[in-house]
Design a protein around this motif. Structure first.
Motif, mmCIF file in Angstrom:
data_model
loop_
_atom_site.group_PDB
_atom_site.id
_atom_site.type_symbol
_atom_site.label_atom_id
_atom_site.label_comp_id
_atom_site.label_asym_id
_atom_site.label_seq_id
_atom_site.Cartn_x
_atom_site.Cartn_y
_atom_site.Cartn_z
ATOM 1 N N LEU A 14 28.388 -14.602 -21.946
ATOM 2 C CA LEU A 14 27.376 -14.075 -22.850
ATOM 3 C C LEU A 14 28.046 -13.841 -24.195
ATOM 4 O O LEU A 14 28.995 -13.060 -24.283
ATOM 5 N N GLN A 15 27.567 -14.521 -25.216
ATOM 6 C CA GLN A 15 28.095 -14.296 -26.561
ATOM 7 C C GLN A 15 27.051 -13.488 -27.329
ATOM 8 O O GLN A 15 25.916 -13.922 -27.507
ATOM 9 N N VAL A 16 27.456 -12.290 -27.754
ATOM 10 C CA VAL A 16 26.541 -11.384 -28.437
ATOM 11 C C VAL A 16 26.895 -11.351 -29.920
ATOM 12 O O VAL A 16 28.063 -11.205 -30.285
ATOM 13 N N THR A 17 25.879 -11.479 -30.761
ATOM 14 C CA THR A 17 26.056 -11.424 -32.208
ATOM 15 C C THR A 17 25.119 -10.366 -32.762
ATOM 16 O O THR A 17 23.925 -10.395 -32.477
ATOM 17 N N GLY A 18 25.662 -9.432 -33.534
ATOM 18 C CA GLY A 18 24.848 -8.371 -34.128
ATOM 19 C C GLY A 18 25.081 -7.040 -33.441
ATOM 20 O O GLY A 18 25.820 -6.937 -32.465
ATOM 21 N N ASP A 19 24.446 -6.012 -33.978
ATOM 22 C CA ASP A 19 24.607 -4.663 -33.440
ATOM 23 C C ASP A 19 23.781 -4.470 -32.180
ATOM 24 O O ASP A 19 22.680 -5.009 -32.050
ATOM 25 N N ILE A 20 24.328 -3.676 -31.263
ATOM 26 C CA ILE A 20 23.598 -3.318 -30.048
ATOM 27 C C ILE A 20 23.241 -1.841 -30.170
ATOM 28 O O ILE A 20 24.109 -0.968 -30.100
ATOM 29 N N ASP A 21 21.965 -1.589 -30.393
ATOM 30 C CA ASP A 21 21.481 -0.217 -30.539
ATOM 31 C C ASP A 21 20.228 -0.041 -29.683
ATOM 32 O O ASP A 21 19.910 -0.905 -28.863
ATOM 33 N N SER A 22 19.515 1.050 -29.881
ATOM 34 C CA SER A 22 18.355 1.323 -29.040
ATOM 35 C C SER A 22 17.254 0.277 -29.202
ATOM 36 O O SER A 22 16.456 0.055 -28.298
ATOM 37 N N LYS A 23 17.208 -0.384 -30.338
ATOM 38 C CA LYS A 23 16.184 -1.407 -30.567
ATOM 39 C C LYS A 23 16.581 -2.770 -29.988
ATOM 40 O O LYS A 23 15.723 -3.536 -29.573
ATOM 41 N N THR A 24 17.857 -3.059 -29.966
ATOM 42 C CA THR A 24 18.300 -4.375 -29.504
ATOM 43 C C THR A 24 18.831 -4.366 -28.067
ATOM 44 O O THR A 24 18.945 -5.424 -27.454
ATOM 45 N N ALA A 25 19.131 -3.185 -27.532
ATOM 46 C CA ALA A 25 19.685 -3.089 -26.176
ATOM 47 C C ALA A 25 18.767 -3.695 -25.104
ATOM 48 O O ALA A 25 19.281 -4.305 -24.159
ATOM 49 N N PRO A 26 17.429 -3.544 -25.205
ATOM 50 C CA PRO A 26 16.591 -4.170 -24.170
ATOM 51 C C PRO A 26 16.776 -5.689 -24.066
ATOM 52 O O PRO A 26 16.796 -6.247 -22.957
ATOM 53 N N GLU A 27 16.931 -6.370 -25.188
ATOM 54 C CA GLU A 27 17.178 -7.815 -25.164
ATOM 55 C C GLU A 27 18.546 -8.113 -24.549
ATOM 56 O O GLU A 27 18.696 -9.050 -23.752
ATOM 57 N N PHE A 28 19.541 -7.326 -24.910
ATOM 58 C CA PHE A 28 20.870 -7.475 -24.322
ATOM 59 C C PHE A 28 20.788 -7.263 -22.812
ATOM 60 O O PHE A 28 21.355 -8.036 -22.026
ATOM 61 N N GLU A 29 20.036 -6.258 -22.395
ATOM 62 C CA GLU A 29 19.901 -5.964 -20.965
ATOM 63 C C GLU A 29 19.203 -7.113 -20.225
ATOM 64 O O GLU A 29 19.622 -7.482 -19.127
#
Length: 145
Positions: A47-62
């Protein structure tokens, strides 16, 4: 780690002193974007992640992380392009760790910034993961499992 803070038209970058140019009103993008790219290398999911992981983006990361843990028990998470991770992101990493461990698998984190490592160390999360600098190093570790 670098971030921008815009308040009433002033923009400051974390590691820079304010200058005359940084005090000029600027148009900033208010919504943070994050992208997760999933690739397979043999029986390893990267998994290559680009950008900040915060409360708004964490669901997509999850969502991406859950899909990875459902299909693979060897996962490398490349955080080289992640400058900030909130507690929501840390929660996702913990979920990945738990899911992989129940499968007797392994997860390796790649390119974790010093700031994120400091938070992981304070919370004790750092003890759950192998952390390396490159995806190639992660692949070597995961192929040995």
């Amino acid at each position: 780690m670098s971030f921008r803070l815009s308040v009433i038209g002033f923009t400051l970058n974390k590691r820079e002193k304010p200058t005359a140019d940084s005090r000029k009103p600027t148009a900033t993008k208010l919504l943070q974007t994050m992208k997760v790219t999933t690739t397979e290398q043999d029986d390893i999911t990267v998994l290559q992640v680009t950008g900040d992981i915060d409360s708004k983006t964490a669901p997509e990361f999850e969502r991406n992380a859950r899909a990875a843990t459902d299909s693979s028990k060897k996962i490398a998470i490349d955080l080289t392009e992640v400058g900030f991770m909130s507690s929501a992101g840390l929660r996702v990493l913990l979920m990945v760790y738990r899911n992989i461990r129940t499968q007797n698998g392994n997860v390796v984190l790649v390119g974790v910034s010093e700031d994120i490592q400091d938070v992981m160390s304070t919370t004790g999360f750092i003890n759950f993961f192998s952390i390396v600098e490159t995806v190639d190093e992660a692949l070597v570790i995961l192929k040995q499992d």
